[in-house]
Design an enzyme around this catalytic site. Structure first.
Site, PDB file in Angstrom:
ATOM      1  N   LYS A  19       0.875  -1.244   0.083  1.00 34.62           N
ATOM      2  CA  LYS A  19       0.039  -0.002   0.012  1.00 34.62           C
ATOM      3  C   LYS A  19       0.900   1.368  -0.070  1.00 34.62           C
ATOM      4  CE  LYS A  19      -4.061  -0.571   3.017  1.00 34.62           C
ATOM      5  NZ  LYS A  19      -4.550  -0.147   4.245  1.00 34.62           N
ATOM      6  N   ASP A  76      -8.134   2.682   4.236  1.00 30.66           N
ATOM      7  CA  ASP A  76      -8.796   1.293   4.412  1.00 30.66           C
ATOM      8  C   ASP A  76      -9.421   0.834   3.014  1.00 30.66           C
ATOM      9  OD1 ASP A  76      -9.051   0.030   6.849  1.00 30.66           O
ATOM     10  OD2 ASP A  76     -11.257  -0.218   6.183  1.00 30.66           O
ATOM     11  N   PHE A 157       0.254  -7.176  -4.174  1.00 27.57           N
ATOM     12  CA  PHE A 157       0.166  -7.655  -2.875  1.00 27.57           C
ATOM     13  C   PHE A 157      -1.249  -8.019  -3.007  1.00 27.57           C
ATOM     14  CE2 PHE A 157      -2.367  -4.401  -0.713  1.00 27.57           C
ATOM     15  CZ  PHE A 157      -2.104  -3.245  -1.551  1.00 27.57           C
ATOM     16  N   ARG A 186      -7.374   2.197  -5.207  1.00 28.78           N
ATOM     17  CA  ARG A 186      -6.330   3.359  -4.507  1.00 28.78           C
ATOM     18  C   ARG A 186      -5.855   4.396  -5.505  1.00 28.78           C
ATOM     19  NH1 ARG A 186      -3.696  -0.491  -3.066  1.00 28.78           N
ATOM     20  NH2 ARG A 186      -4.885  -0.627  -1.058  1.00 28.78           N
TER      21      ARG A 186
HETATM   22  P1  ITT Z   1      -3.116  -1.007   7.498  1.00 33.90           P
HETATM   23  O1  ITT Z   1      -4.449  -0.957   8.281  1.00 33.90           O
HETATM   24  O2  ITT Z   1      -1.704  -0.664   8.356  1.00 33.90           O
HETATM   25  O3  ITT Z   1      -3.206   0.160   6.248  1.00 33.90           O
HETATM   26  P2  ITT Z   1      -3.786  -3.690   6.127  1.00 33.90           P
HETATM   27  O4  ITT Z   1      -3.159  -4.328   5.224  1.00 33.90           O
HETATM   28  O5  ITT Z   1      -4.201  -4.144   7.511  1.00 33.90           O
HETATM   29  O6  ITT Z   1      -2.592  -2.352   6.484  1.00 33.90           O
HETATM   30  P3  ITT Z   1      -6.650  -2.708   5.511  1.00 33.90           P
HETATM   31  O7  ITT Z   1      -7.077  -3.130   6.990  1.00 33.90           O
HETATM   32  O8  ITT Z   1      -7.094  -1.735   4.545  1.00 33.90           O
HETATM   33  O9  ITT Z   1      -5.049  -2.650   5.691  1.00 33.90           O
HETATM   34  O10 ITT Z   1      -6.733  -3.983   4.767  1.00 33.90           O
HETATM   35  C1  ITT Z   1      -6.603  -3.989   3.260  1.00 33.90           C
HETATM   36  C2  ITT Z   1      -6.400  -5.392   2.774  1.00 33.90           C
HETATM   37  O11 ITT Z   1      -7.371  -5.536   1.592  1.00 33.90           O
HETATM   38  C3  ITT Z   1      -5.117  -5.738   2.305  1.00 33.90           C
HETATM   39  O12 ITT Z   1      -4.551  -6.295   3.320  1.00 33.90           O
HETATM   40  C4  ITT Z   1      -5.241  -6.645   1.060  1.00 33.90           C
HETATM   41  O13 ITT Z   1      -5.557  -7.947   1.764  1.00 33.90           O
HETATM   42  C5  ITT Z   1      -6.574  -6.211   0.621  1.00 33.90           C
HETATM   43  N1  ITT Z   1      -6.355  -5.196  -0.451  1.00 33.90           N
HETATM   44  C6  ITT Z   1      -6.370  -3.745  -0.346  1.00 33.90           C
HETATM   45  N2  ITT Z   1      -5.964  -3.102  -1.393  1.00 33.90           N
HETATM   46  C7  ITT Z   1      -5.400  -3.979  -2.189  1.00 33.90           C
HETATM   47  C8  ITT Z   1      -4.925  -3.949  -3.367  1.00 33.90           C
HETATM   48  O14 ITT Z   1      -4.630  -2.873  -4.333  1.00 33.90           O
HETATM   49  N3  ITT Z   1      -4.609  -5.259  -3.888  1.00 33.90           N
HETATM   50  C9  ITT Z   1      -4.554  -6.482  -3.418  1.00 33.90           C
HETATM   51  N4  ITT Z   1      -5.398  -6.480  -2.248  1.00 33.90           N
HETATM   52  C10 ITT Z   1      -5.654  -5.250  -1.563  1.00 33.90           C
END
Ligand code: ITT
Length: 223
Positions: A19, A76, A157, A186
């Site tokens: 991210k 998020d 990812f 995003r």
């Molecule tokens: P932070 O809260 O620290 O930002 P996190 O990974 O826990 O990190 P989120 O709670 O927002 O963040 O969860 C987002 C999840 O959604 C992420 O871990 C991926 O599994 C999925 N995700 C979000 N955007 C994505 C993307 O562009 N490509 C692939 N998976 C994505």
């Protein structure tokens, strides 16, 4: 070409390196010094107990801004599969349980969708930009696609290898970083933020002055 700068610090409120890399790349030409939580050692993290992406984005941004005393940008995001009534949704990061890896989550998603013909899904991203006093700006965007039966590609990812973007016939993991940012949830949310970045910078400066005044008034009355 990126403009070298040592402008105001903006903290990307995440430890998720995938991210963070996308956000840094999208904002590289702006006069802010971008850091993320990996640059600050041990920092307390908020409980993400909101029931919407927006609530959780605001919790992460406002908490981080307050704890570090710096403006913070939180993302998020998550994947919503139509056949699963929007799951994994806000639980995307930990879909397969606490400490789940991307491949655990992808395996669980494939299992949940096995035998289902409706493979429609969308990614959602809410960005929240907050200052230490709690004031915030919000941006939201979606990207629609299909969930494949098996993974394709090595980039990106999370659920990227399973998410097919039909207009390009590629999964997000088969795209370059730039291609993904052009069409992703995003990338689109960041584009909205970028179109008003001059305004955003002025907003950050005004909030900073308000906080300085408040602190000055507090110091005077409590001396
Ligand atoms: P932070 O809260 O620290 O930002 P996190 O990974 O826990 O990190 P989120 O709670 O927002 O963040 O969860 C987002 C999840 O959604 C992420 O871990 C991926 O599994 C999925 N995700 C979000 N955007 C994505 C993307 O562009 N490509 C692939 N998976 C994505």
């Amino acid at each position: 070409m990126s403009i070298p700068c040592a402008g105001p610090i903006l903290v990307i409120a995440t430890k998720n390196r995938g991210k963070s890399a996308e956000i840094k790349s999208a904002l590289k030409d702006f006069p802010v010094l971008l850091k993320d939580l990996n640059d600050f050692g041990q920092v307390a993290e908020p409980v993400e107990d909101g029931v919407t992406f927006e609530e959780n984005a605001y919790k992460k941004a406002s908490f981080t801004a307050r704890v570090l005393g710096l403006p913070a940008l939180a993302d998020d995001s998550g994947l919503e599969a139509q056949a699963l009534a929007g799951a994994p949704g806000i639980h995307s990061a930990r879909y397969a349980g606490p400490g789940a890896t991307d491949s655990d989550n992808n395996a669980k998603l494939l299992k949940a969708l096995s035998g289902k013909t409706n493979r429609k899904a969308r990614f959602c991203c809410v960005l929240s930009l907050a200052v230490p006093s709690g004031a915030a700006l919000t941006y939201e965007a979606f990207c629609e696609g299909l969930i494949l039966d098996s993974a394709r590609g090595d980039n990106g990812f999370g659920y990227d290898p399973l998410f097919l973007y039909p207009a390009m016939g590629k999964t997000f993991a088969e795209m370059s970083a730039e291609q993904k940012l052009n069409v992703s949830h995003r990338g689109l949310a960041l584009r909205e933020l970028k179109t008003e970045f001059e305004k955003v910078l002025r907003w950050l400066e005004l909030r900073r002055k308000e906080e300085d005044l408040r602190r000055g008034a507090h110091d005077m009355c409590c001396e």
